[in-house]
Design a protein around this motif. Structure first.
Motif, mmCIF file in Angstrom:
data_model
loop_
_atom_site.group_PDB
_atom_site.id
_atom_site.type_symbol
_atom_site.label_atom_id
_atom_site.label_comp_id
_atom_site.label_asym_id
_atom_site.label_seq_id
_atom_site.Cartn_x
_atom_site.Cartn_y
_atom_site.Cartn_z
ATOM 1 N N SER A 43 30.543 37.619 43.910
ATOM 2 C CA SER A 43 32.200 37.304 43.753
ATOM 3 C C SER A 43 32.857 38.556 44.465
ATOM 4 C CB SER A 43 32.329 37.232 42.340
ATOM 5 O OG SER A 43 32.576 38.635 41.769
ATOM 6 N N ARG A 44 34.296 38.252 44.739
ATOM 7 C CA ARG A 44 34.827 39.056 45.373
ATOM 8 C C ARG A 44 35.239 40.346 44.419
ATOM 9 N NH1 ARG A 44 38.322 39.456 49.594
ATOM 10 N NH2 ARG A 44 37.920 37.173 50.064
ATOM 11 N N GLU A 45 35.136 40.017 43.250
ATOM 12 C CA GLU A 45 35.273 41.173 42.220
ATOM 13 C C GLU A 45 34.213 41.887 42.219
ATOM 14 O OE1 GLU A 45 36.150 37.856 41.728
ATOM 15 O OE2 GLU A 45 38.474 38.231 41.986
ATOM 16 N N LYS A 46 32.847 41.673 42.174
ATOM 17 C CA LYS A 46 31.914 42.360 42.092
ATOM 18 C C LYS A 46 31.598 43.031 43.396
ATOM 19 C CE LYS A 46 27.723 43.006 39.824
ATOM 20 N NZ LYS A 46 27.640 43.197 38.529
ATOM 21 N N GLU A 48 34.069 44.036 45.413
ATOM 22 C CA GLU A 48 35.251 45.089 45.425
ATOM 23 C C GLU A 48 34.789 46.287 44.463
ATOM 24 O OE1 GLU A 48 39.143 42.506 46.280
ATOM 25 O OE2 GLU A 48 38.655 43.046 44.256
ATOM 26 N N GLY A 49 34.273 45.990 43.285
ATOM 27 C CA GLY A 49 33.719 46.981 42.463
ATOM 28 C C GLY A 49 32.692 47.787 43.052
ATOM 29 N N LYS A 55 38.122 51.879 48.565
ATOM 30 C CA LYS A 55 38.889 50.867 48.417
ATOM 31 C C LYS A 55 40.105 51.295 49.363
ATOM 32 C CE LYS A 55 40.790 51.888 43.801
ATOM 33 N NZ LYS A 55 40.201 52.771 43.613
#
Ligand code: RTP
Ligand code: MG
Length: 142
Positions: A43-46, A48-49, A55
């Motif tokens: 996922s995008r969240e995974k 990005e983390g 970042k």
């Protein structure tokens, strides 16, 4: 030299090229053991983390977009000096600068689509392994 663990990711470009087996063979030929593995579409969240340290960098958006563009293969490699050994097998971040015979020289198209990820230090290896795997998903093989 103590046994180490490192987190490896075969990125969407190399999965799309059907290169998982070739890359696994390189790990095993170098004496690294695969002690955990899973295929994921991040996922995008995974994503990005995972790349949070980058970042503020100008390439962050492209990097995350690329990492979620298709499935990835995520594995824990175990062996003597595993962190540096995996980085050696990978070659330089920019495939144009990667030594002949390295994974990035052989499979990567560009600095963005560069085939593999590998932890770059003991601290990042610990964080990254735990980011993808619970302890009971890792199978030490002695
Ligand atoms: P990775 O984390 O994916 O194993 O790669 P790395 O350690 O060799 O490189 P790192 O500095 O951690 O950068 C992470 C990924 O961001 C992309 N990048 N683009 N355009 C650029 O200047 C640039 N710099 C880095 C690369 O795809 C790199 O793998
Ligand atoms: Mg890195």
């Amino acid at each position: 030299m103590a046994t180490e663990r490192t987190l490896s990711i075969i990125k969407p470009d190399a999965v799309a090229k059907n290169a998982i087996g070739d890359i696994y063979r390189r790990f095993e030929n170098a004496g690294l053991k695969i002690v955990a593995a899973k295929m994921l579409h991040l996922s995008r969240e995974k994503a990005e983390g995972f790349y949070a340290e980058h970042k503020e960098r100008p390439f962050f958006g492209d990097l995350v977009g690329f990492m979620i563009s298709g499935p990835v293969m995520v594995q824990v490699l175990e062996g003597e000096n595993a962190i540096a050994k995996n980085r050696e097998l990978m070659g330089a971040t920019n495939p144009k600068e990667a030594e002949a015979g390295t994974i990035r020289a052989d499979f990567a198209e560009s600095i963005d689509a560069n085939a593999v990820h590998g932890s770059d230090s003991s601290d990042s290896a610990k964080r990254e392994v735990a980011y993808f795997f619970d302890d009971d998903e890792i199978c030490p093989r002695g």
